[in-house]
Design a protein around this motif. Structure first.
Motif, PDB file in Angstrom:
ATOM      1  N   PHE A 155       0.830  -1.199   0.000  1.00  0.00           N
ATOM      2  CA  PHE A 155       0.000   0.000   0.000  1.00  0.00           C
ATOM      3  C   PHE A 155       0.863   1.247   0.000  1.00  0.00           C
ATOM      4  O   PHE A 155       0.711   2.132   0.825  1.00  0.00           O
ATOM      5  CB  PHE A 155      -0.919   0.009   1.235  1.00  0.00           C
ATOM      6  CG  PHE A 155      -1.834  -1.171   1.283  1.00  0.00           C
ATOM      7  CD1 PHE A 155      -2.821  -1.318   0.339  1.00  0.00           C
ATOM      8  CD2 PHE A 155      -1.686  -2.140   2.247  1.00  0.00           C
ATOM      9  CE1 PHE A 155      -3.674  -2.405   0.377  1.00  0.00           C
ATOM     10  CE2 PHE A 155      -2.522  -3.234   2.296  1.00  0.00           C
ATOM     11  CZ  PHE A 155      -3.523  -3.365   1.355  1.00  0.00           C
TER      12      PHE A 155
ATOM     13  N   LEU B 124      -4.937   9.796  -5.575  1.00  0.00           N
ATOM     14  CA  LEU B 124      -5.115   8.357  -5.437  1.00  0.00           C
ATOM     15  C   LEU B 124      -5.745   7.742  -6.685  1.00  0.00           C
ATOM     16  O   LEU B 124      -5.420   6.638  -7.070  1.00  0.00           O
ATOM     17  CB  LEU B 124      -5.959   8.054  -4.200  1.00  0.00           C
ATOM     18  CG  LEU B 124      -5.374   8.595  -2.886  1.00  0.00           C
ATOM     19  CD1 LEU B 124      -6.384   8.485  -1.755  1.00  0.00           C
ATOM     20  CD2 LEU B 124      -4.093   7.852  -2.549  1.00  0.00           C
TER      21      LEU B 124
ATOM     22  N   SER C 202      -4.544   7.343   2.606  1.00  0.00           N
ATOM     23  CA  SER C 202      -4.142   6.534   1.456  1.00  0.00           C
ATOM     24  C   SER C 202      -4.277   5.052   1.761  1.00  0.00           C
ATOM     25  O   SER C 202      -4.698   4.260   0.914  1.00  0.00           O
ATOM     26  CB  SER C 202      -2.699   6.849   1.061  1.00  0.00           C
ATOM     27  OG  SER C 202      -2.584   8.181   0.627  1.00  0.00           O
TER      28      SER C 202
ATOM     29  N   ASN D 113      -6.444   2.425  -0.295  1.00  0.00           N
ATOM     30  CA  ASN D 113      -5.779   1.285  -0.934  1.00  0.00           C
ATOM     31  C   ASN D 113      -6.311  -0.055  -0.425  1.00  0.00           C
ATOM     32  O   ASN D 113      -6.450  -0.997  -1.200  1.00  0.00           O
ATOM     33  CB  ASN D 113      -4.270   1.375  -0.760  1.00  0.00           C
ATOM     34  CG  ASN D 113      -3.666   2.458  -1.623  1.00  0.00           C
ATOM     35  OD1 ASN D 113      -4.137   2.736  -2.716  1.00  0.00           O
ATOM     36  ND2 ASN D 113      -2.613   3.092  -1.128  1.00  0.00           N
TER      37      ASN D 113
ATOM     38  N   LYS E 196      -9.781  -0.517  -1.950  1.00  0.00           N
ATOM     39  CA  LYS E 196      -9.627  -0.828  -3.380  1.00  0.00           C
ATOM     40  C   LYS E 196      -9.154  -2.267  -3.565  1.00  0.00           C
ATOM     41  O   LYS E 196      -9.687  -3.001  -4.403  1.00  0.00           O
ATOM     42  CB  LYS E 196      -8.643   0.151  -4.017  1.00  0.00           C
ATOM     43  CG  LYS E 196      -8.487  -0.052  -5.507  1.00  0.00           C
ATOM     44  CD  LYS E 196      -7.578   0.991  -6.105  1.00  0.00           C
ATOM     45  CE  LYS E 196      -7.422   0.741  -7.596  1.00  0.00           C
ATOM     46  NZ  LYS E 196      -6.542   1.724  -8.215  1.00  0.00           N
TER      47      LYS E 196
END
Length: 140
Positions: free
Chosen positions: A17, A30, A126, A130, A133
């Motif tokens: 990540f 991002l 973030s 991540n 996702k």
């Protein structure tokens, strides 16, 4: 006795990540729908909203965290002037849970885009993005 070096879990997760470098506008892009930003001030926040046209903000930094100079209520006050919604989803750095990831994904999927995520350095925001996702939780 021979010492063995075992890569730390943190290092492995950090590689999985990784966080992109900060862009000129002090936010981490991002994807086309989301960016993350670190240490926030009222002036920086106002500037990011105006320059980047964010429609939503998710604040991942707890108000009481050491070194925090602006509260979520102050950010919300600034955002409301630009008709930008603010969600307060504080997470503890280094202790992001699956519940945090699922909650973030729900906000991401429902909020108007683009979304600005705010924390101390951009790293925990973030990481939330991540992880969501990687788990296929984000509808893009």
């Amino acid at each position: 006795m021979t010492k063995r070096v075992i890569p730390s879990l943190f290092f492995s997760v950090a590689l999985l990540f990784s966080v992109p470098a900060l862009a000129q506008n002090d936010s981490i892009v991002l994807n086309n729908n989301a960016s993350a930003a670190g240490q926030m001030t009222a002036e920086k926040f106002n500037s990011l909203l105006k320059q980047q046209g964010f429609k939503s903000v998710i604040v991942n930094r707890p108000d009481q965290e050491l070194g925090n100079t602006v509260t979520v209520n102050e950010l919300r006050s600034i955002a409301e002037k630009s008709h930008v919604s603010v969600i307060y989803q504080p997470v503890i750095s280094g202790k992001i849970s699956q519940t945090d990831v699922a909650e973030f994904a729900k906000y991401y999927n429902e909020l108007p885009k683009p979304i600005l995520m705010v924390c101390k350095s951009g790293s925990r925001s973030s990481s939330l993005f991540n992880q969501a996702k990687a788990q296929g939780l984000l509808h893009e």
